[in-house]
Enzyme design. Structure first.
Site, PDB file in Angstrom:
ATOM      1  N   ILE A  11       0.713  -1.228   0.152  1.00  0.00           N
ATOM      2  CA  ILE A  11       0.209  -0.097  -0.070  1.00  0.00           C
ATOM      3  C   ILE A  11       0.959   1.065  -0.082  1.00  0.00           C
ATOM      4  CG2 ILE A  11      -1.884   1.378   1.302  1.00  0.00           C
ATOM      5  CD1 ILE A  11      -2.827  -1.630   2.502  1.00  0.00           C
ATOM      6  N   LEU A  33      12.896  -2.314   4.815  1.00  0.00           N
ATOM      7  CA  LEU A  33      13.036  -3.443   3.681  1.00  0.00           C
ATOM      8  C   LEU A  33      13.077  -4.802   4.113  1.00  0.00           C
ATOM      9  CD1 LEU A  33      15.355  -1.773   1.144  1.00  0.00           C
ATOM     10  CD2 LEU A  33      13.289  -1.812   1.126  1.00  0.00           C
ATOM     11  N   THR A 132      -6.257  -1.174  10.144  1.00  0.00           N
ATOM     12  CA  THR A 132      -7.100  -2.177   9.686  1.00  0.00           C
ATOM     13  C   THR A 132      -8.589  -2.462  10.381  1.00  0.00           C
ATOM     14  OG1 THR A 132      -7.030  -4.681   9.403  1.00  0.00           O
ATOM     15  CG2 THR A 132      -5.749  -3.940  11.029  1.00  0.00           C
ATOM     16  N   ASP A 133      -9.402  -2.929   9.609  1.00  0.00           N
ATOM     17  CA  ASP A 133     -10.756  -3.301  10.213  1.00  0.00           C
ATOM     18  C   ASP A 133     -10.402  -4.651  10.860  1.00  0.00           C
ATOM     19  OD1 ASP A 133     -10.172  -5.400   7.963  1.00  0.00           O
ATOM     20  OD2 ASP A 133     -12.035  -4.992   7.017  1.00  0.00           O
ATOM     21  N   GLU A 134      -9.331  -5.460  10.869  1.00  0.00           N
ATOM     22  CA  GLU A 134      -9.147  -6.646  11.667  1.00  0.00           C
ATOM     23  C   GLU A 134      -9.362  -6.175  13.016  1.00  0.00           C
ATOM     24  OE1 GLU A 134      -6.495  -9.560  10.412  1.00  0.00           O
ATOM     25  OE2 GLU A 134      -6.925  -9.104   8.473  1.00  0.00           O
ATOM     26  N   TYR A 158      -1.465 -10.362  14.812  1.00  0.00           N
ATOM     27  CA  TYR A 158      -1.461  -9.377  13.830  1.00  0.00           C
ATOM     28  C   TYR A 158      -2.355  -8.305  14.177  1.00  0.00           C
ATOM     29  CZ  TYR A 158      -2.604  -6.482   9.815  1.00  0.00           C
ATOM     30  OH  TYR A 158      -2.882  -5.304   9.332  1.00  0.00           O
ATOM     31  N   LYS A 162      -2.036  -4.594  15.964  1.00  0.00           N
ATOM     32  CA  LYS A 162      -2.556  -3.502  15.177  1.00  0.00           C
ATOM     33  C   LYS A 162      -3.300  -2.683  16.219  1.00  0.00           C
ATOM     34  CE  LYS A 162      -1.954  -1.904  11.513  1.00  0.00           C
ATOM     35  NZ  LYS A 162      -0.898  -1.044  11.268  1.00  0.00           N
TER      36      LYS A 162
HETATM   37  P1  NAD Z   1       3.400  -4.691   3.481  1.00  0.00           P
HETATM   38  O1  NAD Z   1       3.574  -6.029   4.285  1.00  0.00           O
HETATM   39  O2  NAD Z   1       2.959  -4.989   1.889  1.00  0.00           O
HETATM   40  O3  NAD Z   1       4.351  -3.697   3.776  1.00  0.00           O
HETATM   41  C1  NAD Z   1       4.795  -3.340   4.760  1.00  0.00           C
HETATM   42  C2  NAD Z   1       6.227  -2.470   4.731  1.00  0.00           C
HETATM   43  O4  NAD Z   1       6.473  -1.888   5.930  1.00  0.00           O
HETATM   44  C3  NAD Z   1       7.292  -3.012   4.031  1.00  0.00           C
HETATM   45  O5  NAD Z   1       7.863  -2.251   2.852  1.00  0.00           O
HETATM   46  C4  NAD Z   1       8.262  -3.292   5.076  1.00  0.00           C
HETATM   47  O6  NAD Z   1       9.590  -3.353   4.699  1.00  0.00           O
HETATM   48  C5  NAD Z   1       7.986  -2.053   6.066  1.00  0.00           C
HETATM   49  N1  NAD Z   1       8.403  -2.355   7.292  1.00  0.00           N
HETATM   50  C6  NAD Z   1       8.331  -3.306   8.103  1.00  0.00           C
HETATM   51  N2  NAD Z   1       8.516  -3.236   9.596  1.00  0.00           N
HETATM   52  C7  NAD Z   1       9.453  -1.891   9.317  1.00  0.00           C
HETATM   53  C8  NAD Z   1      10.036  -1.105  10.243  1.00  0.00           C
HETATM   54  N3  NAD Z   1      10.260  -1.887  11.455  1.00  0.00           N
HETATM   55  N4  NAD Z   1      10.268   0.262   9.880  1.00  0.00           N
HETATM   56  C9  NAD Z   1      10.088   0.603   8.757  1.00  0.00           C
HETATM   57  N5  NAD Z   1       9.523  -0.129   7.786  1.00  0.00           N
HETATM   58  C10 NAD Z   1       9.053  -1.369   7.960  1.00  0.00           C
HETATM   59  O7  NAD Z   1       1.796  -4.092   4.159  1.00  0.00           O
HETATM   60  P2  NAD Z   1       0.584  -3.474   3.167  1.00  0.00           P
HETATM   61  O8  NAD Z   1      -0.275  -4.435   2.980  1.00  0.00           O
HETATM   62  O9  NAD Z   1       1.427  -2.371   2.224  1.00  0.00           O
HETATM   63  O10 NAD Z   1       0.166  -2.705   4.501  1.00  0.00           O
HETATM   64  C11 NAD Z   1       0.376  -1.272   4.957  1.00  0.00           C
HETATM   65  C12 NAD Z   1      -0.188  -0.846   6.128  1.00  0.00           C
HETATM   66  O11 NAD Z   1      -1.671  -0.927   5.980  1.00  0.00           O
HETATM   67  C13 NAD Z   1      -0.008  -1.916   7.401  1.00  0.00           C
HETATM   68  O12 NAD Z   1       0.097  -0.939   8.562  1.00  0.00           O
HETATM   69  C14 NAD Z   1      -1.273  -2.868   7.342  1.00  0.00           C
HETATM   70  O13 NAD Z   1      -1.558  -2.998   8.586  1.00  0.00           O
HETATM   71  C15 NAD Z   1      -2.245  -1.588   6.877  1.00  0.00           C
HETATM   72  N6  NAD Z   1      -3.410  -2.277   6.261  1.00  0.00           N
HETATM   73  C16 NAD Z   1      -3.258  -3.410   5.498  1.00  0.00           C
HETATM   74  C17 NAD Z   1      -4.491  -3.733   4.573  1.00  0.00           C
HETATM   75  C18 NAD Z   1      -4.261  -4.855   3.421  1.00  0.00           C
HETATM   76  O14 NAD Z   1      -5.215  -5.116   2.840  1.00  0.00           O
HETATM   77  N7  NAD Z   1      -3.007  -5.120   2.798  1.00  0.00           N
HETATM   78  C19 NAD Z   1      -5.600  -3.433   4.863  1.00  0.00           C
HETATM   79  C20 NAD Z   1      -5.787  -2.646   5.829  1.00  0.00           C
HETATM   80  C21 NAD Z   1      -4.738  -1.848   6.749  1.00  0.00           C
HETATM   81  O1  DAU Z   2      -8.708  -6.758   6.513  1.00  0.00           O
HETATM   82  C1  DAU Z   2      -7.634  -5.895   6.421  1.00  0.00           C
HETATM   83  C2  DAU Z   2      -6.530  -7.086   6.423  1.00  0.00           C
HETATM   84  O2  DAU Z   2      -6.564  -7.781   5.289  1.00  0.00           O
HETATM   85  C3  DAU Z   2      -5.031  -6.410   6.536  1.00  0.00           C
HETATM   86  O3  DAU Z   2      -5.033  -5.642   7.722  1.00  0.00           O
HETATM   87  C4  DAU Z   2      -3.933  -7.275   6.290  1.00  0.00           C
HETATM   88  O4  DAU Z   2      -2.783  -6.787   6.563  1.00  0.00           O
HETATM   89  C5  DAU Z   2      -4.014  -8.220   5.172  1.00  0.00           C
HETATM   90  O5  DAU Z   2      -3.076  -8.918   5.087  1.00  0.00           O
HETATM   91  C6  DAU Z   2      -5.288  -8.636   4.802  1.00  0.00           C
HETATM   92  O6  DAU Z   2      -5.646  -9.821   5.981  1.00  0.00           O
HETATM   93  P1  DAU Z   2      -6.442 -11.162   5.847  1.00  0.00           P
HETATM   94  O7  DAU Z   2      -5.899 -12.531   6.488  1.00  0.00           O
HETATM   95  O8  DAU Z   2      -7.802 -10.899   5.329  1.00  0.00           O
HETATM   96  O9  DAU Z   2      -5.721 -11.241   4.176  1.00  0.00           O
HETATM   97  P2  DAU Z   2      -5.142 -12.743   3.091  1.00  0.00           P
HETATM   98  O10 DAU Z   2      -4.984 -12.340   1.938  1.00  0.00           O
HETATM   99  O11 DAU Z   2      -4.026 -13.308   3.876  1.00  0.00           O
HETATM  100  O12 DAU Z   2      -6.475 -13.617   3.542  1.00  0.00           O
HETATM  101  C7  DAU Z   2      -7.575 -13.355   2.892  1.00  0.00           C
HETATM  102  C8  DAU Z   2      -8.663 -14.436   3.054  1.00  0.00           C
HETATM  103  O13 DAU Z   2      -8.251 -15.568   2.155  1.00  0.00           O
HETATM  104  C9  DAU Z   2      -8.688 -14.739   4.468  1.00  0.00           C
HETATM  105  O14 DAU Z   2      -9.998 -15.259   4.923  1.00  0.00           O
HETATM  106  C10 DAU Z   2      -7.504 -16.022   4.421  1.00  0.00           C
HETATM  107  C11 DAU Z   2      -8.099 -16.745   3.093  1.00  0.00           C
HETATM  108  N1  DAU Z   2      -6.959 -17.448   2.509  1.00  0.00           N
HETATM  109  C12 DAU Z   2      -5.530 -16.771   2.454  1.00  0.00           C
HETATM  110  C13 DAU Z   2      -4.525 -17.394   1.817  1.00  0.00           C
HETATM  111  C14 DAU Z   2      -3.035 -16.549   1.943  1.00  0.00           C
HETATM  112  C15 DAU Z   2      -6.913 -18.601   1.675  1.00  0.00           C
HETATM  113  O15 DAU Z   2      -8.143 -19.302   1.810  1.00  0.00           O
HETATM  114  N2  DAU Z   2      -5.785 -19.313   1.151  1.00  0.00           N
HETATM  115  C16 DAU Z   2      -4.576 -18.598   1.322  1.00  0.00           C
HETATM  116  O16 DAU Z   2      -3.737 -19.207   0.730  1.00  0.00           O
END
Ligand code: NAD
Ligand code: DAU
Length: 355
Positions: A11, A33, A132-134, A158, A162
């Site tokens: 993101i 990284l 996150t919504d989690e 996780y 958060k």
């Molecule tokens: P990601 O895992 O793809 O990226 C995380 C980034 O943070 C990476 O570039 C990593 O190198 C960096 N990082 C990790 N530890 C660090 C540290 N100590 N100092 C500096 N950088 C560090 O995560 P994402 O999916 O891009 O999520 C970004 C943010 O959004 C997170 O806070 C996550 O909780 C939140 N979020 C993610 C989702 C989703 O669906 N992916 C949804 C809602 C909220």
């Molecule tokens: O809701 C927001 C969150 O969404 C963020 O805070 C997290 O950072 C992000 O990783 C994501 O969490 P989820 O656990 O929902 O995402 P994931 O893609 O890991 O899984 C999505 C759904 O799919 C979950 O119900 C688990 C399922 N899943 C996931 C994987 C990796 C499978 O069924 N098979 C799989 O191999």
């Protein structure tokens, strides 16, 4: 300028790219990284003076303090985190260190910097925490979607980490007056999504002829938002959000996981048919469920829509098509992220899940 943390992740990198496509305001990008951080996501900014990349951790208070002193940003946007639920189940410690301890050190450095600003700069400064919504836990089938008033009920290491970071951010506003904003967003998808998460994993595995592992009965529901819509919501909250407030961000797109996997298969069947003429659906298998698996997330995005006039630009149908096409067009990126450590993770997470 602004300071972004975690801007080499999924993101964060989308945010930095979109930010610099829309404004000339420079970005300092602090990223540790980890396995999830990838400078290739930012390759198009390599010679762009508006982007300053710094390799380092939010937990390094001295480094953060020196960056704040040197660059005097008007805002800090905190994306940095460990983000994968399954990894938090296998090894929670990194989640505690980064998401809780790291956020604490970041807040301390920001508080010291902010306290020393002159009054107008102090008034204008913002610390935006991306969450996150989690943190709200799991919903039953017909329960109303999460509002900002929903109680915190995190269920995985996780989401608990958060939740703790959200509480720290809140407390720095309440106690010290730090002008904070928090966003709690639903599941994102789109370009640069690391293929440990559901949607990119399914695309990458399908194309590689591997199985598509669905946890449990596949009826868990997530609320999907195209990543660029999340980025536009963050920009809007930064611009007009009220300090100390929380904004839920979501796309009103609740879907069971199994439907997501079928959609990905159908789009790949159209765009890149299998050589044997069969559907990618043939590759779907069910595997052992995630421990403590949350059944349903759903975001009520009414507050950000009403108060800030934000709306997502993409429907799920348009966003998922763009996403699948992005992966088809960026096979070199896909190949490069599948390093040895990625393969080790896949082995660790899936080998023990009986098909
Ligand atoms: P990601 O895992 O793809 O990226 C995380 C980034 O943070 C990476 O570039 C990593 O190198 C960096 N990082 C990790 N530890 C660090 C540290 N100590 N100092 C500096 N950088 C560090 O995560 P994402 O999916 O891009 O999520 C970004 C943010 O959004 C997170 O806070 C996550 O909780 C939140 N979020 C993610 C989702 C989703 O669906 N992916 C949804 C809602 C909220
Ligand atoms: O809701 C927001 C969150 O969404 C963020 O805070 C997290 O950072 C992000 O990783 C994501 O969490 P989820 O656990 O929902 O995402 P994931 O893609 O890991 O899984 C999505 C759904 O799919 C979950 O119900 C688990 C399922 N899943 C996931 C994987 C990796 C499978 O069924 N098979 C799989 O191999």
């Amino acid at each position: 300028m602004i300071l972004v943390t975690g801007g080499a992740g999924f993101i964060g990198s989308n945010f930095v790219l979109d930010w610099l496509a829309g404004t000339d305001e420079a970005v300092i990008n602090l990223d540790a990284l980890t396995y999830a951080g990838n400078r290739e996501n930012l390759a198009s900014l390599e010679n762009d003076a508006r982007h300053v990349f710094v390799h380092g951790s939010i937990a390094d208070g001295a480094l953060v303090a020196s960056l704040l002193k040197q660059y005097q940003p008007r805002a800090v946007i905190n994306f940095a985190a460990e983000s994968h639920v399954d990894r938090s189940i296998h090894g929670p410690e990194d989640f505690i260190q980064t998401n809780i301890v790291g956020t604490f050190h970041l807040l301390e450095a920001v508080r010291a910097y902010w306290s020393g600003l002159d009054e107008p700069a102090k008034q204008d400064f913002r610390f935006l925490h991306v969450s996150t919504d989690e943190v709200y836990g799991s919903l039953s089938k017909h329960a109303p979607a999460f509002t900002e008033e929903h109680r915190y009920e995190p269920n995985s290491p996780y989401s608990a980490s958060k939740a703790a970071s959200d509480h720290l951010v809140r407390s720095y506003h309440h106690t010290y007056g730090l002008p904070v904003l928090t966003t709690n967003c639903s599941n994102n998808y789109g370009p640069y999504h690391f293929p440990e998460k559901l949607i990119p994993l399914m695309i990458v595995n399908a194309l590689a002829g591997k199985s598509l592992p669905v946890y449990g009965d596949g009826q868990q529901i997530r609320d999907w938002l195209y990543v660029k819509d999340h980025c536009s919501a963050i920009r809007r909250v930064l611009q007009a959000g009220r300090c100390g407030e929380v904004y839920n961000v979501g796309g009103w797109n609740e879907k069971p996981n199994i439907d997501i996997v079928h959609t990905v298969c159908q789009l790949l069947d159209e765009a890149r048919p299998r050589a044997d003429g069969k559907s990618y659906r043939e590759q779907i298998i069910t595997v052992t469920d995630r421990p403590g698996h949350d059944r349903r997330y759903a975001i009520d995005a009414g507050k950000i829509e009403r108060e800030l006039g934000w709306k997502p630009a993409e429907t799920f149908e348009t966003g998922i098509r763009k996403t699948v096409n992005w992966y088809l067009d960026n096979q070199a990126w896909v190949a490069n992220v599948q390093s040895g450590s990625y393969r080790d993770w896949v082995e660790k997470n899936y080998a023990e899940r009986a098909a």
